[in-house]
Write an enzyme that holds these catalytic residues in place. Sequence first.
Site, mmCIF file in Angstrom:
data_model
loop_
_atom_site.group_PDB
_atom_site.id
_atom_site.type_symbol
_atom_site.label_atom_id
_atom_site.label_comp_id
_atom_site.label_asym_id
_atom_site.label_seq_id
_atom_site.Cartn_x
_atom_site.Cartn_y
_atom_site.Cartn_z
ATOM 1 N N HIS A 86 -17.950 -22.227 10.358
ATOM 2 C CA HIS A 86 -19.045 -23.168 10.645
ATOM 3 C C HIS A 86 -18.496 -24.580 10.808
ATOM 4 O O HIS A 86 -18.239 -25.270 9.825
ATOM 5 C CB HIS A 86 -20.089 -23.116 9.520
ATOM 6 C CG HIS A 86 -21.300 -23.954 9.784
ATOM 7 N ND1 HIS A 86 -22.564 -23.613 9.342
ATOM 8 C CD2 HIS A 86 -21.468 -25.136 10.443
ATOM 9 C CE1 HIS A 86 -23.436 -24.526 9.720
ATOM 10 N NE2 HIS A 86 -22.792 -25.478 10.385
ATOM 11 N N HIS A 109 -18.360 -28.228 13.640
ATOM 12 C CA HIS A 109 -18.892 -28.950 14.801
ATOM 13 C C HIS A 109 -17.741 -29.679 15.488
ATOM 14 O O HIS A 109 -17.123 -30.565 14.884
ATOM 15 C CB HIS A 109 -19.966 -29.949 14.361
ATOM 16 C CG HIS A 109 -21.149 -29.279 13.721
ATOM 17 N ND1 HIS A 109 -22.266 -28.906 14.442
ATOM 18 C CD2 HIS A 109 -21.381 -28.868 12.449
ATOM 19 C CE1 HIS A 109 -23.141 -28.317 13.630
ATOM 20 N NE2 HIS A 109 -22.619 -28.270 12.408
ATOM 21 N N ASP A 155 -18.653 -26.674 7.400
ATOM 22 C CA ASP A 155 -19.688 -27.397 8.149
ATOM 23 C C ASP A 155 -19.153 -28.780 8.535
ATOM 24 O O ASP A 155 -19.869 -29.783 8.445
ATOM 25 C CB ASP A 155 -20.994 -27.514 7.344
ATOM 26 C CG ASP A 155 -22.161 -27.987 8.223
ATOM 27 O OD1 ASP A 155 -22.003 -28.076 9.448
ATOM 28 O OD2 ASP A 155 -23.234 -28.279 7.643
#
EC number: 3.5.2.3
Length: 431
Positions: free
Chosen positions: A63, A65, A309
């Site tokens: 996970h 970005h 994340d």
Amino acid sequence: MGIWILNAQTVASGNEVTKQHIYVEGQTIQQIIEASDTLPDTTGHEVIDAAGKLVTAGLIDMHVHLREPGFEYKETIASGTRSAARGGFTTIACMPNTRPVIDTVETVQYVLNKAATEGVVRVLPYACITKNELGRELTDFDALKAAGAIGFTDDGVGVQNAQMMKDAMAKAASIGLPIIAHCEDDTLTVGAWASEGAFSRKHGLKGIPNESEAIHVGRDVLLSEATGAHYHVCHVSTEQSVRLIRHAKQFGIKVTAEVCPHHLLLSDEDIPGLDDANWKMNPPLRTPRDVQACIEGVQDGTLDIIVTDHAPHSDEEKAKGVNLAPFGIVGFETAFPLLYTKFVATGKWTLQFLVDKMTSLPAQVFGLEQGWLEVGKVADITIIDLQKEQAVDPADFASKGHNTPFIGWKLQGWPTLTMVGGKVVWIETKE
Ligand SMILES: NC(=O)N[C@@H](CC(=O)O)C(=O)O
Ligand SMILES: [Zn+2]
Ligand SMILES: [Zn+2]
């Protein structure tokens, strides 16, 4: 000509390590031999001396970005994968909340092409569940799978409509890919950025209640049961979610879950005040009771894997103050040292437990071939100096993002070398 990694300390079981020599040729681990006093004949080969260091399968982060396309000022595939490599990660799965979002074959291909040409670690793209992450219309799952998407998610927002989520799960089940869910009921979170708890009460803020996450978890485990889909819960942060996932697993529902280091290490009571947006992320830091429940969830396997994340934002954005700054913190370059220092060095977890949570378990959950340090497997390898102690300094990050609440934390267990497919993609250079 190959590479010998000599005197590697590899995880045997629990906290036990074995000293081994590892031979890599091409993209593959060709030999692992018990280290004895006589070294193998390394003539003609490259040698990496790993004496005193931990050597593991490359870490996997499901996970993250990477912000490309569209938000290159926050991060790029080039900078994000370098940051991952520096954190010891060799495989990362990136979220589709870019601009444009990853909801077409072309955008999936864009990410894969950029990763192949500019990235230094393996990049696995997720595609959106709904077009533009608007929750109104499903994307073309078949085409996105064929293009290389490994699962579907609207991360950044929750899928508000239950019928939409049920249709998504039925379709995902039929093609054998997972639904990865950001769990958030929007009607409960408007106008709030911090958790409902001591911090929000002290400052008179509207709080984000735990149910905003857990309502989706409860709904979705039922939808997973009804459709047979593999349902993976993103960034679990509440006691209620842990309880619901544990219960669903007892019923044989195909649910898996992830948790982030910050939700295991920080609570709302640690937030220093209202002037530092590095403590603002989604889900928010919850109460100490939730932190404890997440730790127990990790320990009993309810929460299968640990992810970062990694959510970089620019310094300017984060300087806008807690109300205007975007949610999110970076994670690649602090994850392993944080968890090693706070859970393994303190004797709460074994080394094997932590390494599994970041290598073989994510591989198992997502059916990846990487994640094992074994002969015949791909040579994705991380070398970590467990003794090295260093304070977290965002100025050292390879990421464009510096948004971390862990500034100044003195940690041990820093990666020193990262190898992907037999190629060294990052090595610590002595200053
Ligand atoms: N976690 C965050 O706080 N932010 C993520 C979105 C998300 O993971 O939901 C982002 O894209 O910045
Ligand atoms: Zn999310
Ligand atoms: Zn995310």
